[in-house]
Scaffold this motif. Sequence first.
Motif, PDB file in Angstrom:
ATOM      1  N   LYS A  53      -2.352  -1.363  17.155  1.00  0.00           N
ATOM      2  CA  LYS A  53      -3.482  -1.229  16.039  1.00  0.00           C
ATOM      3  C   LYS A  53      -2.920  -1.502  14.772  1.00  0.00           C
ATOM      4  CE  LYS A  53      -6.857   1.639  18.904  1.00  0.00           C
ATOM      5  NZ  LYS A  53      -5.882   1.857  19.943  1.00  0.00           N
ATOM      6  N   VAL A  54      -1.858  -0.654  14.549  1.00  0.00           N
ATOM      7  CA  VAL A  54      -1.406  -0.685  13.067  1.00  0.00           C
ATOM      8  C   VAL A  54      -0.688  -1.988  12.982  1.00  0.00           C
ATOM      9  CG1 VAL A  54       1.075   0.341  14.029  1.00  0.00           C
ATOM     10  CG2 VAL A  54       0.051   0.748  11.676  1.00  0.00           C
ATOM     11  N   GLU A  55       0.112  -2.859  14.026  1.00  0.00           N
ATOM     12  CA  GLU A  55       0.331  -3.904  13.639  1.00  0.00           C
ATOM     13  C   GLU A  55      -0.505  -5.137  13.433  1.00  0.00           C
ATOM     14  OE1 GLU A  55       3.090  -4.894  16.947  1.00  0.00           O
ATOM     15  OE2 GLU A  55       4.466  -3.583  16.570  1.00  0.00           O
ATOM     16  N   ARG A  56      -1.868  -4.990  14.079  1.00  0.00           N
ATOM     17  CA  ARG A  56      -2.872  -6.021  13.883  1.00  0.00           C
ATOM     18  C   ARG A  56      -3.247  -5.607  12.218  1.00  0.00           C
ATOM     19  NH1 ARG A  56      -4.137  -4.884  18.979  1.00  0.00           N
ATOM     20  NH2 ARG A  56      -5.816  -3.298  18.595  1.00  0.00           N
ATOM     21  N   VAL A  57      -3.411  -4.439  11.808  1.00  0.00           N
ATOM     22  CA  VAL A  57      -3.886  -3.975  10.383  1.00  0.00           C
ATOM     23  C   VAL A  57      -3.013  -4.750   9.505  1.00  0.00           C
ATOM     24  CG1 VAL A  57      -4.113  -2.276   8.840  1.00  0.00           C
ATOM     25  CG2 VAL A  57      -5.149  -2.177  10.890  1.00  0.00           C
ATOM     26  N   GLN A  58      -1.734  -4.714   9.798  1.00  0.00           N
ATOM     27  CA  GLN A  58      -0.593  -5.296   9.070  1.00  0.00           C
ATOM     28  C   GLN A  58      -0.806  -6.810   8.720  1.00  0.00           C
ATOM     29  OE1 GLN A  58       3.005  -3.680  10.602  1.00  0.00           O
ATOM     30  NE2 GLN A  58       2.912  -1.966   9.426  1.00  0.00           N
ATOM     31  N   GLN A  59      -1.102  -7.435   9.944  1.00  0.00           N
ATOM     32  CA  GLN A  59      -1.365  -8.913  10.059  1.00  0.00           C
ATOM     33  C   GLN A  59      -2.651  -9.305   8.815  1.00  0.00           C
ATOM     34  OE1 GLN A  59      -1.906  -9.872  14.027  1.00  0.00           O
ATOM     35  NE2 GLN A  59       0.259  -9.413  14.438  1.00  0.00           N
ATOM     36  N   THR A  60      -3.451  -8.185   9.116  1.00  0.00           N
ATOM     37  CA  THR A  60      -4.766  -8.525   8.128  1.00  0.00           C
ATOM     38  C   THR A  60      -4.475  -8.211   6.668  1.00  0.00           C
ATOM     39  OG1 THR A  60      -6.255  -7.697   9.872  1.00  0.00           O
ATOM     40  CG2 THR A  60      -7.016  -7.257   7.594  1.00  0.00           C
ATOM     41  N   LEU A  61      -3.491  -7.454   6.385  1.00  0.00           N
ATOM     42  CA  LEU A  61      -2.905  -6.928   5.062  1.00  0.00           C
ATOM     43  C   LEU A  61      -2.316  -8.470   4.606  1.00  0.00           C
ATOM     44  CD1 LEU A  61      -2.095  -5.718   2.669  1.00  0.00           C
ATOM     45  CD2 LEU A  61      -0.200  -4.745   3.886  1.00  0.00           C
ATOM     46  N   LYS A  62      -1.400  -8.961   5.581  1.00  0.00           N
ATOM     47  CA  LYS A  62      -0.622 -10.218   5.100  1.00  0.00           C
ATOM     48  C   LYS A  62      -1.583 -11.331   4.760  1.00  0.00           C
ATOM     49  CE  LYS A  62       3.849  -9.061   7.154  1.00  0.00           C
ATOM     50  NZ  LYS A  62       4.963  -9.613   7.954  1.00  0.00           N
ATOM     51  N   ARG A  63      -2.509 -11.642   5.519  1.00  0.00           N
ATOM     52  CA  ARG A  63      -3.476 -12.705   5.412  1.00  0.00           C
ATOM     53  C   ARG A  63      -4.348 -12.267   4.039  1.00  0.00           C
ATOM     54  NH1 ARG A  63      -4.841 -11.809  11.070  1.00  0.00           N
ATOM     55  NH2 ARG A  63      -6.796 -10.796  10.243  1.00  0.00           N
ATOM     56  N   TRP A  64      -4.417 -11.314   3.805  1.00  0.00           N
ATOM     57  CA  TRP A  64      -5.259 -10.894   2.449  1.00  0.00           C
ATOM     58  C   TRP A  64      -4.207 -11.222   1.240  1.00  0.00           C
ATOM     59  CZ3 TRP A  64      -4.639  -7.403  -1.634  1.00  0.00           C
ATOM     60  CH2 TRP A  64      -5.804  -7.334  -2.361  1.00  0.00           C
ATOM     61  N   LEU A  65      -3.060 -10.702   1.309  1.00  0.00           N
ATOM     62  CA  LEU A  65      -2.183 -11.031   0.261  1.00  0.00           C
ATOM     63  C   LEU A  65      -1.882 -12.472   0.095  1.00  0.00           C
ATOM     64  CD1 LEU A  65       0.538  -8.218   0.922  1.00  0.00           C
ATOM     65  CD2 LEU A  65      -1.179  -8.470  -0.909  1.00  0.00           C
ATOM     66  N   THR A  66      -1.876 -13.264   1.355  1.00  0.00           N
ATOM     67  CA  THR A  66      -1.749 -14.715   1.275  1.00  0.00           C
ATOM     68  C   THR A  66      -2.614 -15.346   0.049  1.00  0.00           C
ATOM     69  OG1 THR A  66      -0.853 -14.896   3.508  1.00  0.00           O
ATOM     70  CG2 THR A  66      -1.341 -17.138   2.560  1.00  0.00           C
ATOM     71  N   GLY A  67      -3.861 -14.807   0.096  1.00  0.00           N
ATOM     72  CA  GLY A  67      -4.821 -15.494  -0.772  1.00  0.00           C
ATOM     73  C   GLY A  67      -4.587 -15.032  -2.377  1.00  0.00           C
ATOM     74  N   ARG A  68      -3.480 -14.474  -2.530  1.00  0.00           N
ATOM     75  CA  ARG A  68      -3.269 -14.020  -3.922  1.00  0.00           C
ATOM     76  C   ARG A  68      -1.894 -14.443  -4.340  1.00  0.00           C
ATOM     77  NH1 ARG A  68      -7.225 -11.898  -1.256  1.00  0.00           N
ATOM     78  NH2 ARG A  68      -8.798 -11.004  -2.531  1.00  0.00           N
TER      79      ARG A  68
END
Length: 359
Positions: A214-229
Amino acid sequence: MGLTPRGSLPPGRRGGVRTTLPAPLTSPTRTPAATIELIIELRGKLAADGLDAGPHTIAWHLSQHHDLTLAPATIWRHLRAAGLVEPTPSKRPRTSYIRFEADLPNQLWQTDFTHVRLADGTDTEVLTFLDDHSRFVLACTAHHRVRGTDVVTTFRAAISDNGVPAAVLSDNGMVFTTRLAGGRGGRNAFESELARLHIEQRNSRPNHPTTCGKVERVQQTLKRWLTGRPRAADLNELQTLLDTWREHYNTARPHSSLNRRTPAAAYAAKAKAHPVGGAGTHQRVRHDRIDDNGKLTLRIHGRLHHIGIGRTHARTPVIMLIADLDVRIVHAITGELLRDLTIDPTRDYQPQQRKQAGP
């Protein structure tokens, strides 16, 4: 003109009267063109922000922010007609997946850290604490390198805001546990903090990273969000981005496993769990040898302490009996008690107790 035999009238006619109606020029159930444009606009904006842009998420945004109710299947059809999605092969039914989830908030927290690069290419580490029941991100902090003290500081801040959890799950990184270090050094700072608060500590099996999925999937979501900035220039800018993402993830992003609720809503929907018992006294036995200066070293709570024994015992083999902060040092050959003390965790050097001179 020929006559049609009785009983074989043309389709749509009965007794010379038309029985079918022409197709209507408009349909009251057809999705308005403005709504279709809004669907496509939301799809592009969510995707550009590195966020989930599936039909269910778009349906949630339409309901929450535009007062429009539309079925995800309808949204999917319009996305497909616009060439924005392609049909995928049939997937396994959701009922075939075995999912493990804590019953209550704070029943189990997960923690892990991941790597994020700054604008100049500098590698940094982001530490995350996540509630297993609700996927609520409890803390997300940026560091040059995550150290044991960083884990404890972030953990205490999460407790201050959200209460004490009953258990914490992590992998076997040395900042989380020393259990794979052969017993050397005793508990580290995080393990000691969990024991002090009577929190159950759980660790994944080696080579089984999905345990903390669960925490690893959240970290993947965070990285995708950071990629757009744009990449952050330093840790302070990165922390600002993390705070913004955490607020959005917790309060403005529906989660499919939470019945389309946000993590914040799921976290607040039930009473919180609490620690159920003490962690017990941490006991260990260590064989060592007093150094040439008459001292021993002992690591407790992740901090190295020096214990004075006396130069007269230099190079003497000893057995150290350790129970949390209480330490008994015994001569390994004769069994003589050389020193009995309680470690002062605020001092690196534990001096010998000098006997006061008599009158």
